[in-house]
Design an enzyme around this catalytic site. Sequence first.
Site, PDB file in Angstrom:
ATOM      1  CG  HIS A  86      -1.401   0.797   1.413  1.00  0.00           C
ATOM      2  ND1 HIS A  86      -3.670   1.347   0.970  1.00  0.00           N
ATOM      3  CD2 HIS A  86      -1.457   2.391   1.500  1.00  0.00           C
ATOM      4  CE1 HIS A  86      -3.140   2.917   1.182  1.00  0.00           C
ATOM      5  NE2 HIS A  86      -2.861   3.195   1.168  1.00  0.00           N
ATOM      6  CD  GLU A  87       1.329   3.716   3.796  1.00  0.00           C
ATOM      7  OE1 GLU A  87       2.053   3.864   3.081  1.00  0.00           O
ATOM      8  OE2 GLU A  87       0.317   2.747   4.238  1.00  0.00           O
ATOM      9  CD  GLU A 132      -4.540   6.935   2.176  1.00  0.00           C
ATOM     10  OE1 GLU A 132      -4.367   5.842   1.845  1.00  0.00           O
ATOM     11  OE2 GLU A 132      -3.938   7.927   2.396  1.00  0.00           O
TER      12      GLU A 132
END
Length: 704
Positions: free
Chosen positions: A300-301, A323
């Site tokens: 995700h990051e 997001e």
Amino acid sequence: MRTETPPPVRLAEYRPFPFRIEQVRMLFQLEPADTHVVSELTIRRTGDADAPLRLDGEKLTLKAIRINGQPLTDQEYAIEPEGLVIFKPGDVFTLEIETDISPEANTELSGLYISSNRFCTQCEAEGFRRITYYPDRPDVLAPFFVRIEADKAKCPYLLSNGNPTGSGDLGNGRHFAEWTDPHPKPSYLFALVGGEFDVLQDNFTTFSGKPVKLSIFVEQGDAPRAEYAMRSLKAAMSWDEDVFGREYDLDVFQIVAVRDFNFGAMENKGLNIFNSAYVLADGKTATDTDFEAIESIVAHEYFHNWTGNRITCRDWFQLCLKEGLTVYRDQEFTKAMRSPAVARIKEVIRLRTRQFPEDAGPLAHAVRPNTYARIDNLYTATVYEKGAELIRMLRLIVGDEAFFAGMNRYFDTFDGTAATIEDFIAAFQASTDQDLSAFALWYAQAGTPAVRAKGDYNPSERTWRLTLTQTVQPTPGQPDKSPVRIPIRVALFDVNGAKMETRIGDAPPSHEHVVLLEKSSMQFTFGDAASEPRPSLNRGFSAPIRLADDLTESDRASLAGFDDDPFAQWEALQTIARALILDAVRGGAREPDQARLNSFVQALRHSVTRAAQSDAAYAALLLYLPTVGELILDVRDADPSAIHVVRQHVRRAIARALEDLLLSVLDKTEPVAFDSSARAAGRRSLRASALSLLSSLGDRHEGL
């Protein structure tokens, strides 16, 4: 005058910043109690010729302020409760600001603080203003040059965003490091870390042949426990290249793990900062859930590098743009790494247990709200999980080819900028004949649509008509709702379990259709239906809705046996289980109807037996019964104790009926050496489910 309750921020009141920051140069002289920060900003006016320069600032000690080398007088600027204003700065100028801050006194973990004797930053959403005076808003992007000076013994590693471009000794036991980030970024993505670490290093070569040095910084002795995180990072980098065509753009990629961190992790450009819990794992101390979380969060990051960093959000109302899109990308990555069926079902469980209640309660809000009181209030399941579901629906509506064409257009058009939801949707509109303006309502309207489905078969015309009706209950601030565009995947099965090939209108015949419910009520006619079908609706959970249909329990049991959509099969069994338990509770009984229970258990046995041969993780999930917490959501004035009693009765019935199958699962020998792979985790998950169910039989299987 500053008050405890700040005035609400409104999307409609957004105004561009009237200046552009063309370059940021920063010097940090790190000391725990008294860090000196020098910022040099090259600024050009782009808006109102008379506008003053307003900079955000909080808990700063101003030491000096200069424009083009000349100190400002007290009449040329003013310090306000939330920042600093320069009345007539000019049109093109260099602004130098010197501030002192105390990292060791910063207990809010926002800005620059101390964690286990290490310097660390967290700047999302408004932490940079606690480091220096700056326009601390996401639509102000600039390239950064950072020089860090510190005690060499206490801080052998000095890290920041971008590429390392210089280092050396300063004498007196101090040293420096310089970092250059050529990619314009907002202040919330700034990062700095200084301290002593153990380091795990590796390398990655991008698809264009660019070498990238990978480093994970952890506490002394913990480097071996970061190996899984490193493998996950490399897998994510490869996947993003293969699926989205996105290549990493710096010479280094670094992860730092600290124990004191407000979030799970933060995507700062080139220097991700993580809570240690989402980096460190080994077979002795971590669960399979821990490994799966590390894989997902590391990905995700990293994926934020393009969806959040290279393209950021214009304002915090657009938080879902970075997001929701990045959650969607990490969910798709998880499907590629693990069982796609299990990954999707877990997504739905999280959505239903976290976001659906949010949508139905007093805190219901749109994926992109119109107002907020505090930015922290926007980090919700609606923004993240529901935001991801909107991306998934968009892909289903426009099709895979148009979706990836739109993503590429989005990347190419808005690289290096701060974008909006309108920008994102416009990137796809050019690739499809679908009118996506109606789809945008999903971002503005709160609440979970409830869809009612009713089917009617006409044997003489060989047609099956599906009537769909949608409603959305009022939510705070939105009493009147409009219909939203809902894509629903549909397949029809005959009585023998064969998938029927049907047509809708002039479209070619197909075994599966996507119907778009765009009004309050619509009808869809499926032609060439040779017999009355059993419909499989909202396959793959194609839309985040509450669906009610007119299928019988017998129909659902049959679908559970032959439906080729894993989510639909699992959903059929879940729906039966819910009805079994809740009907008994509503009737005041302590156990469900025996005939219905026997039918359910038979369908479950058939499904689990088939799944166990190919996907142990999916078989384990088929054995999952809705929890008391989930079941409560479907009952007014629920009695948790009564639900628990009936649920336990169903569990024991499953254990008795599937006893031979569950014991055979436990009879299979597991390797002595721990295997962190998804396949091995699936086997362990099935074993755990078997043990849990068998334990419901009391001491009958004591010692297992």
